[in-house]
Design a protein around this motif. Structure first.
Motif, PDB file in Angstrom:
ATOM      1  N   ARG A 405      73.434  38.033  -0.219  1.00  0.00           N
ATOM      2  CA  ARG A 405      73.823  36.748   0.021  1.00  0.00           C
ATOM      3  C   ARG A 405      73.105  36.034   1.048  1.00  0.00           C
ATOM      4  N   ILE A 406      72.879  37.027   2.049  1.00  0.00           N
ATOM      5  CA  ILE A 406      72.592  36.239   3.351  1.00  0.00           C
ATOM      6  C   ILE A 406      70.771  36.404   3.643  1.00  0.00           C
ATOM      7  N   VAL A 407      70.198  37.524   3.113  1.00  0.00           N
ATOM      8  CA  VAL A 407      69.146  37.917   3.787  1.00  0.00           C
ATOM      9  C   VAL A 407      68.011  36.784   3.613  1.00  0.00           C
ATOM     10  N   ASN A 408      68.329  35.671   2.769  1.00  0.00           N
ATOM     11  CA  ASN A 408      67.551  34.607   2.738  1.00  0.00           C
ATOM     12  C   ASN A 408      68.095  33.413   3.041  1.00  0.00           C
ATOM     13  N   ARG A 409      69.128  33.309   3.770  1.00  0.00           N
ATOM     14  CA  ARG A 409      70.050  31.972   4.144  1.00  0.00           C
ATOM     15  C   ARG A 409      70.426  32.242   5.398  1.00  0.00           C
ATOM     16  N   PRO A 410      69.860  31.446   6.414  1.00  0.00           N
ATOM     17  CA  PRO A 410      68.592  30.387   6.165  1.00  0.00           C
ATOM     18  C   PRO A 410      67.539  31.088   5.578  1.00  0.00           C
ATOM     19  N   LYS A 411      66.528  30.328   5.224  1.00  0.00           N
ATOM     20  CA  LYS A 411      65.293  30.959   4.498  1.00  0.00           C
ATOM     21  C   LYS A 411      64.407  31.649   5.492  1.00  0.00           C
ATOM     22  N   ARG A 412      64.046  32.957   5.013  1.00  0.00           N
ATOM     23  CA  ARG A 412      63.306  33.999   5.596  1.00  0.00           C
ATOM     24  C   ARG A 412      61.813  34.537   4.884  1.00  0.00           C
ATOM     25  N   SER A 413      61.638  33.606   3.782  1.00  0.00           N
ATOM     26  CA  SER A 413      60.574  33.922   3.086  1.00  0.00           C
ATOM     27  C   SER A 413      60.876  35.332   2.312  1.00  0.00           C
ATOM     28  N   THR A 418      60.600  39.854  -3.660  1.00  0.00           N
ATOM     29  CA  THR A 418      60.737  40.840  -2.574  1.00  0.00           C
ATOM     30  C   THR A 418      62.393  41.590  -2.835  1.00  0.00           C
ATOM     31  N   LEU A 419      63.191  40.692  -3.399  1.00  0.00           N
ATOM     32  CA  LEU A 419      64.521  41.103  -3.591  1.00  0.00           C
ATOM     33  C   LEU A 419      64.561  42.336  -4.563  1.00  0.00           C
ATOM     34  N   LYS A 420      63.823  41.892  -5.643  1.00  0.00           N
ATOM     35  CA  LYS A 420      63.463  42.648  -6.884  1.00  0.00           C
ATOM     36  C   LYS A 420      63.015  44.183  -6.222  1.00  0.00           C
ATOM     37  N   LYS A 421      61.913  44.050  -5.152  1.00  0.00           N
ATOM     38  CA  LYS A 421      61.627  45.355  -4.661  1.00  0.00           C
ATOM     39  C   LYS A 421      62.655  46.044  -3.828  1.00  0.00           C
ATOM     40  N   ILE A 422      63.472  45.422  -3.138  1.00  0.00           N
ATOM     41  CA  ILE A 422      64.706  46.030  -2.273  1.00  0.00           C
ATOM     42  C   ILE A 422      65.538  46.662  -3.586  1.00  0.00           C
ATOM     43  N   PHE A 433      70.960  48.391  -0.198  1.00  0.00           N
ATOM     44  CA  PHE A 433      69.955  47.424   0.209  1.00  0.00           C
ATOM     45  C   PHE A 433      69.333  47.520   1.465  1.00  0.00           C
ATOM     46  N   PHE A 434      70.114  47.750   2.418  1.00  0.00           N
ATOM     47  CA  PHE A 434      69.810  47.756   3.921  1.00  0.00           C
ATOM     48  C   PHE A 434      68.687  48.778   4.245  1.00  0.00           C
ATOM     49  N   GLU A 435      69.088  50.000   3.743  1.00  0.00           N
ATOM     50  CA  GLU A 435      68.283  51.124   3.871  1.00  0.00           C
ATOM     51  C   GLU A 435      66.897  50.894   3.064  1.00  0.00           C
ATOM     52  N   ALA A 436      67.063  50.307   1.837  1.00  0.00           N
ATOM     53  CA  ALA A 436      65.769  50.112   1.249  1.00  0.00           C
ATOM     54  C   ALA A 436      64.957  49.097   1.949  1.00  0.00           C
ATOM     55  N   ALA A 437      65.630  48.091   2.559  1.00  0.00           N
ATOM     56  CA  ALA A 437      64.651  47.148   3.410  1.00  0.00           C
ATOM     57  C   ALA A 437      63.915  47.829   4.554  1.00  0.00           C
ATOM     58  N   LYS A 438      64.679  48.772   5.150  1.00  0.00           N
ATOM     59  CA  LYS A 438      63.917  49.533   6.233  1.00  0.00           C
ATOM     60  C   LYS A 438      62.785  50.083   5.499  1.00  0.00           C
ATOM     61  N   LEU A 454      61.641  40.649   7.437  1.00  0.00           N
ATOM     62  CA  LEU A 454      62.704  41.572   7.084  1.00  0.00           C
ATOM     63  C   LEU A 454      62.973  42.146   8.533  1.00  0.00           C
ATOM     64  N   ASN A 455      62.062  42.727   9.108  1.00  0.00           N
ATOM     65  CA  ASN A 455      62.236  43.524  10.192  1.00  0.00           C
ATOM     66  C   ASN A 455      63.389  42.712  11.106  1.00  0.00           C
ATOM     67  N   ASP A 456      62.922  41.520  11.498  1.00  0.00           N
ATOM     68  CA  ASP A 456      63.520  40.654  12.301  1.00  0.00           C
ATOM     69  C   ASP A 456      65.111  40.539  12.197  1.00  0.00           C
ATOM     70  N   PHE A 457      65.467  40.354  10.762  1.00  0.00           N
ATOM     71  CA  PHE A 457      66.484  40.250  10.203  1.00  0.00           C
ATOM     72  C   PHE A 457      67.368  41.722  10.256  1.00  0.00           C
ATOM     73  N   LEU A 458      66.722  42.776   9.997  1.00  0.00           N
ATOM     74  CA  LEU A 458      67.331  43.927  10.140  1.00  0.00           C
ATOM     75  C   LEU A 458      67.689  44.164  11.783  1.00  0.00           C
TER      76      LEU A 458
END
Ligand code: ATP
Ligand code: MG
Length: 637
Positions: A405-413, A418-422, A433-438, A454-458
């Motif tokens: 819901r929030i990974v790209n809200r506000p927009k973080r490109s 990318t979501l599909k890859k995650i 998803f959190f671990e996958a993003a890592k 992504l790194n900044d978000f995590l």
């Protein structure tokens, strides 16, 4: 402590003091059903028949529950821990035994938007070309199965149904699995898992059956199949169950409510006593006569009388207006003229939520303070859910729904690719998803820019985890709303953003009442908007459905036109049942008024940006002439 029995009439006293065995209180609107239930709880406690935690009492809204809790507290000095809505009590039971049904006790209760997101993800895998308008239909079908207490494996063969049912069943299987994986449940699951729990572990069931010496239910006419089953299970040991209801106020059949439960009661609970309350204490006799006359047009009713010794009062007012705008102007001017009432003594009850828009326009014009108790619950608002999702992800990194819901809200490109890859990385490795993003951050699968973002978000989530337990909740959320860039995003949205900023601020200030994230998350997932009516002096605008159980000195009922009220949909049902339900809704509306009732209709109305001619509702033709005064006022015609 005042003497509760002296505040009751003989029939009410009978219902209060007859505490052994099944009792059905069947009574019309405003006859003191809710007061009787509250007094009955006080009676049981004050006479030592049970301890406060041995009483199970179910009501329809948290607002009603809170009122009853404080009334019993006044009468007995004790709190009733098991007084609440079906959902709240079922959630409480489920938290205590979550492992038995394969959940973790800190499960999340998800809202409609999350439900739709899960359904969308599942459908995208089954058939990406599927029409997105159907997601809601599928969600509703699943909900209906749950209301009937049907697990996916128990749904009967749907091949002969419309094709959407076939898809819905496929989705239902995966949906349940997916939610379990996310350690989440939806509203329907709360009772479904309770029943599963009772079936699986009979010792848990017997524990509650023994514990609850007395069971009481308000607004019984609106229970659905699974709620009824749940009650039957819990009340089995002692059979001290008291249900109060009014078949004429059954207005939730579209949500699976079965008014037949009233008839089933005497079959399921042998030797049930039936108590009838007939005296209405709420309304003037003109209002009661009007309500009784209208509801008498229904054929399928249980035998019941309704009378009052209250004063005659003023006749019910009826006015026909030129159009929807004139109606809103009329209501505004009347409200200002009714200056013997406070604003909060006045309610405008609408059939459809779109009716509120024009009312709002005129209330602003006339500086009338108002509060819309709209269909959209405060906590279902997008910005509120977004901020809550941040909170959820910080408290639980495995909350994939919150992540998505929030990974790209506000927009973080972080777009769909990318979501599909995650998503795939998470599925392949059976991780969140959190671990996958890592993993993605440390791989070559995404661009440098996305990696950084992504790194900044995590990192932010991790940093917030450090402070969540040391800051007061409202301060913490304020920090998150700012540091995440969410507030800035709203600020850049212009006018629409302003209202949303207000909502986030309101959320932050409401957090002051909660000491822990967990209690807050539990609270938000269970409250309905009508629960948030507060003591501000404002006119209330809400749907007829939301007004159930409430009372106001002065009530406006606008929009009595064919197709609006009764609603268009009720014409499609050739059996006439849906039309009778609309009439019951009219009865509920009329009986909310204590002193003044003003019914109106318009000749034309703007619906979906188009002006349409409207014809007077059949319900207006069903009003008794001698109790109604038609207002003729050329200023509005
Ligand atoms: P609804 O059908 O709308 O849910 P209800 O049957 O639950 O109504 P209550 O809300 O309990 O009715 O009572 C309606 C009003 O009448 C309330 O204001 C209540 O305080 C008052 N009332 C109930 N019983 C008595 C009584 N015996 N004497 C005086 N007032 C009463
Ligand atoms: Mg009531």
């Amino acid at each position: 402590m005042n003497d509760y029995l002296s505040l009751l009439n003989p029939e009410q006293q009978l219902a209060v003091t007859n505490i052994n065995g099944p009792v059905l209180i069947l009574a019309g609107a405003g006859t003191g059903k809710t007061r009787t239930i509250t007094s009955r709880i006080a009676h049981i406690i004050r006479n030592g028949h049970a301890y406060s935690d041995e009483i199970l009492a179910v009501t329809f809204t948290n607002k009603a529950a809170n009122e009853m809790v404080s009334r019993v507290l006044e009468l007995t000095g004790t709190n009733i821990p098991w007084l609440g809505t079906f959902h709240a009590i079922a959630a409480k039971i489920l938290r205590m035994h979550a492992e038995i049904v394969g959940l973790n006790p800190n499960f999340t209760i998800i809202g409609v938007d999350d439900q739709l997101q899960v359904i969308k993800n599942i459908i995208n895998e089954i058939n990406p070309d599927y029409l997105s308008e159907k997601y809601k239909t599928i969600m509703n079908i699943i909900q209906q199965w749950k209301e009937k207490c049907l697990l996916p494996s128990e749904v009967e063969d749907v091949q002969s149904f419309r094709p959407v049912y076939v898809t819905a069943l496929k989705v239902y299987y995966q949906y349940q699995e997916r939610l379990k994986f996310l350690n989440s449940v939806d509203f329907g699951d709360l009772l479904l898992y309770n029943i599963q729990l009772f079936n699986k572990k009979t010792e848990v069931l017997s524990y509650y059956q023994n514990k609850f010496k007395y069971v009481m239910v308000d607004e019984y006419q609106d229970t659905n199949a699974i709620q009824y089953l749940w009650l039957k299970y819990l009340a089995k040991e002692h059979s001290n169950i008291c249900c109060v209801g009014d078949d004429d106020q059954s207005i939730y059949s579209w949500r699976g409510a079965e008014v037949e439960n009233i008839l089933k009661f005497s079959d399921d609970f042998k030797n049930a006593k039936t108590v009838k309350l007939e005296c209405n204490y709420r309304s003037t006799s003109h209002i009661i006569a009007t309500a009784s006359y209208v509801i008498n047009h229904n054929k399928t009713r249980l035998e019941k009388k309704l009378w009052t010794t209250n004063i005659e009062g003023e006749k019910v007012n009826l006015i026909k207006l030129w159009d929807g705008k004139a109606e809103a102007r009329f209501i505004s001017e009347q409200i200002l003229k009714l200056n013997k009432y406070r604003f909060s003594d006045i309610a405008v009850l609408v059939r459809a939520t779109f009716q509120t828009r024009v009312l709002e326009e005129y209330f602003i014009k006339y500086s009338i303070p108002y509060k819309i108790i709209s269909g959209v619950k405060f906590y279902e608002r997008q910005e509120v859910r977004d901020i809550i999702a941040y909170l959820r992800l910080v408290t639980n990194n495995n909350d994939d729904l919150a992540f998505e819901r929030i990974v790209n809200r506000p927009k973080r490109s972080i777009g769909a690719t990318t979501l599909k890859k995650i998503y795939t990385t998470a599925q392949d490795n059976k991780i969140s998803f959190f671990e996958a993003a890592k993993i993605l951050v440390n791989s070559d699968q995404v661009t440098e820019r996305i990696k950084l973002s992504l790194n900044d978000f995590l990192n932010k989530i991790k940093a917030w985890e450090e402070i969540v337990s040391v800051k007061p909740l409202h301060e913490f959320v304020k920090i998150v709303a700012n540091q995440s860039g969410y507030m800035e995003m709203l600020e850049n949205e212009g006018v629409t953003g302003l209202a949303r900023i207000e909502n986030v601020k309101e959320l932050i200030s409401s957090l002051k009442n909660f000491d822990s994230t967990i209690t807050f998350l539990e609270h938000i997932s269970l409250v309905m908007e009508v629960d948030n009516m507060n003591s501000d002096d404002t006119v209330y605008v809400m749907t007829l459905h939301a007004a159930k159980g409430l009372e106001f000195p002065c009530v406006f009922l606008p929009g009595w036109e064919e197709g609006l009220f009764p609603h268009q949909r009720s014409f499609e049902d050739k059996s006439g049942k849906a039309l009778e339900e609309e009439r019951r809704l009219a009865y509920v509306g009329i009986t909310r008024a204590k002193e003044r009732l003003i019914i109106s209709c318009a000749d034309r109305r703007e619906i979906n940006n188009q002006w349409q001619p409207m014809s007077t509702s059949r319900f207006i033709k069903e009003l008794p002439r001698e109790n109604v005064e038609v207002i003729k006022n050329s200023a509005y015609c």
